[in-house]
Design an enzyme around this catalytic site. Sequence first.
Site, short mmCIF file in Angstrom:
data_model
loop_
_atom_site.label_atom_id
_atom_site.label_comp_id
_atom_site.label_asym_id
_atom_site.label_seq_id
_atom_site.Cartn_x
_atom_site.Cartn_y
_atom_site.Cartn_z
N VAL A 273 113.29 -0.99 -36.89
CA VAL A 273 112.82 -0.65 -35.55
C VAL A 273 111.44 0.01 -35.54
O VAL A 273 110.80 0.08 -34.49
CB VAL A 273 113.86 0.26 -34.84
CG1 VAL A 273 113.79 1.70 -35.39
CG2 VAL A 273 113.68 0.26 -33.34
N TYR A 274 110.97 0.47 -36.69
CA TYR A 274 109.64 1.08 -36.73
C TYR A 274 108.59 0.02 -36.40
O TYR A 274 108.38 -0.94 -37.15
CB TYR A 274 109.34 1.68 -38.11
CG TYR A 274 110.17 2.87 -38.50
CD1 TYR A 274 110.97 3.54 -37.59
CD2 TYR A 274 110.15 3.34 -39.81
CE1 TYR A 274 111.74 4.63 -37.97
CE2 TYR A 274 110.90 4.44 -40.20
CZ TYR A 274 111.70 5.08 -39.27
OH TYR A 274 112.46 6.16 -39.66
N SER A 275 107.93 0.21 -35.27
CA SER A 275 106.89 -0.72 -34.81
C SER A 275 107.39 -2.16 -34.77
O SER A 275 106.66 -3.10 -35.14
CB SER A 275 105.64 -0.61 -35.70
OG SER A 275 105.15 0.71 -35.68
N SER A 276 108.63 -2.32 -34.31
CA SER A 276 109.22 -3.65 -34.13
C SER A 276 109.15 -4.51 -35.39
O SER A 276 108.86 -5.71 -35.33
CB SER A 276 108.54 -4.37 -32.96
OG SER A 276 108.67 -3.62 -31.77
#
Length: 220
Positions: free
Chosen positions: A61-64
Site C-alpha cells: 500500500v505504500y505509494s500504491s
Amino acid sequence: MKYNRLGNTGLYVSEICLGTMTFSGKGFFDGKIGTLNQTEATALIQRSVEAGVNFIDTADVYSSGESEVMTGQALKDLAIPRKDIVLATKVFGRMGPGPNDMGASRGHIMDAVSRSLERLQTDHIDLYQIHQADLVTPVEEIMRALDDLVSQRMVRYIGCSNWEAWRLMKAQGIADKRGWARFESLQAYYSIAGRDMDRELVPPMAAQQIGCMAGSPLAG
C-alpha cells in the site's frame, strides 16, 4: 551493527530495519511522509547496507505499490545478493476499487502476494505481514492462507502489524492446533512518545518469543 533473531527462528536480522514508506509518495498522504525518487531511494538502501543493515521493510500500500517497485529496482541495480537481504512487505490496504481489493481474506492475500513478488523482482518474500487487523475475515482463514504461502515457498516467515494482543494470541493458538506457520514478528508503533505497547503487547510477545518491530521509533 547488532543482529537479533527474528522471533523464534534461526534467521538473524539487523537491529535497525530500513523502512521504505518515504519512497515515491505518490497518492500516499499527499507526499507528506516522503517523496524520494529512485536515485535517492537506491542511495539510501546502499548506505544502509554498507552500515550493516540487512533488513528492509515495505508494504504494497505504500505509494500504491511504487515503494515495492523502487525497493526491488534498487536491490537489482546495486547487485546485492538476494541471500544477503531479509525482505519484508505487508498486505491489507486498499490496492484497487473493487470490494475484494483490500483486507486479509484468502482471496486478497493470494492475489496480493503475487503482485508484491512481481514488483519486488524476487521469487520469495522473507517476512510477509498482515498490515492491519481484519475485523471481518476469520483469523483461521488468514492463518491458513499464510501457511499455504509458506508451503508454496513464496513466503518464508509470517508476521503481523497493528494487531491487538488477544487477536495475536488467537492466531498463535490456531497455528499451534493446526500445525501451521506461526507469527514470528509483530510491528507496532513504539517510541518515547508512545509506549502503550509495553503493557498490552510486550508480555504475550515475550511469552510466545515473537519478535518486536518498532514502527516509527522517532514518532514521525
